[in-house]
Design a protein around this motif. Structure first.
Motif, PDB file in Angstrom:
ATOM      1  N   SER A   4      -6.837   4.367   3.437  1.00 12.86           N
ATOM      2  CA  SER A   4      -7.826   3.606   4.193  1.00 12.86           C
ATOM      3  C   SER A   4      -7.955   2.232   3.559  1.00 12.86           C
ATOM      4  CB  SER A   4      -9.178   4.320   4.218  1.00 12.86           C
ATOM      5  OG  SER A   4      -9.694   4.445   2.921  1.00 12.86           O
ATOM      6  N   GLY A   5      -8.145   1.263   4.400  1.00 14.22           N
ATOM      7  CA  GLY A   5      -8.267  -0.117   3.947  1.00 14.22           C
ATOM      8  C   GLY A   5      -8.492  -0.994   5.162  1.00 14.22           C
ATOM      9  N   PHE A   6      -8.013  -2.212   5.087  1.00 12.79           N
ATOM     10  CA  PHE A   6      -8.125  -3.100   6.246  1.00 12.79           C
ATOM     11  C   PHE A   6      -6.744  -3.661   6.568  1.00 12.79           C
ATOM     12  CE2 PHE A   6      -9.212  -5.474   2.445  1.00 12.79           C
ATOM     13  CZ  PHE A   6      -8.466  -6.631   2.556  1.00 12.79           C
ATOM     14  N   TYR A   7      -6.580  -4.060   7.823  1.00 20.04           N
ATOM     15  CA  TYR A   7      -5.295  -4.567   8.282  1.00 20.04           C
ATOM     16  C   TYR A   7      -5.018  -5.940   7.687  1.00 20.04           C
ATOM     17  CZ  TYR A   7      -5.659  -0.981  11.915  1.00 20.04           C
ATOM     18  OH  TYR A   7      -5.785   0.190  12.600  1.00 20.04           O
ATOM     19  N   GLU A  10      -5.759  -8.823   9.980  1.00 21.10           N
ATOM     20  CA  GLU A  10      -7.157  -9.250  10.084  1.00 21.10           C
ATOM     21  C   GLU A  10      -7.505 -10.247   8.975  1.00 21.10           C
ATOM     22  OE1 GLU A  10      -9.094  -8.632  12.630  1.00 21.10           O
ATOM     23  OE2 GLU A  10      -7.482  -7.434  13.505  1.00 21.10           O
ATOM     24  N   TYR A  11      -6.972 -10.021   7.799  1.00 21.47           N
ATOM     25  CA  TYR A  11      -7.173 -10.981   6.702  1.00 21.47           C
ATOM     26  C   TYR A  11      -6.493 -12.313   7.035  1.00 21.47           C
ATOM     27  CZ  TYR A  11      -6.499 -13.349   2.278  1.00 21.47           C
ATOM     28  OH  TYR A  11      -6.463 -14.297   1.298  1.00 21.47           O
ATOM     29  N   LEU A  55      -1.359  -2.321   5.689  1.00 15.80           N
ATOM     30  CA  LEU A  55      -2.732  -2.188   5.194  1.00 15.80           C
ATOM     31  C   LEU A  55      -2.904  -2.824   3.825  1.00 15.80           C
ATOM     32  CD1 LEU A  55      -3.454   1.576   5.969  1.00 15.80           C
ATOM     33  CD2 LEU A  55      -4.355  -0.400   7.182  1.00 15.80           C
TER      34      LEU A  55
END
Length: 93
Positions: A4-7, A10-11, A55
């Motif tokens: 789990s993390g962020f794309y 998106e960053y 990710l």
């Protein structure tokens, strides 16, 4: 193992304009503290339609000197996974 993390896209959305030129020729370089690097095309990160995103994953507490790592869900082998992330750089040759 679930991650789990962020794309990463998106960053990058706040850092790099999503223009036709950048999508055609841009490269994203992810480097670790130890000098290990992986390279992605900007289009490969921004234009995914298979839900196999790249990710940025927070490292577990007290893990080996780095706060984040890169996990490419699109790769069968993790040759482009980078632990102990120190830099994400956009290049346009």
């Amino acid at each position: 193992q679930p991650f789990s993390g962020f794309y990463l896209k998106e960053y990058l959305r706040d850092q790099v304009p999503f223009t036709r030129g950048n999508l055609r020729g841009g490269l994203v370089v992810c480097a670790g503290i130890d000098g290990y690097r992986s390279v992605y095309t900007f289009s490969e990160i921004a234009n995914r339609n298979d839900q196999a995103e790249v990710l940025v994953v927070p490292s577990p507490e007290g893990a080996d000197g780095g706060r984040f790592r890169i996990f490419p869900a699109c790769d069968f082998f993790s040759d482009r996974a980078v632990k102990r992330l120190s830099e994400i750089r956009f290049e346009k040759p």
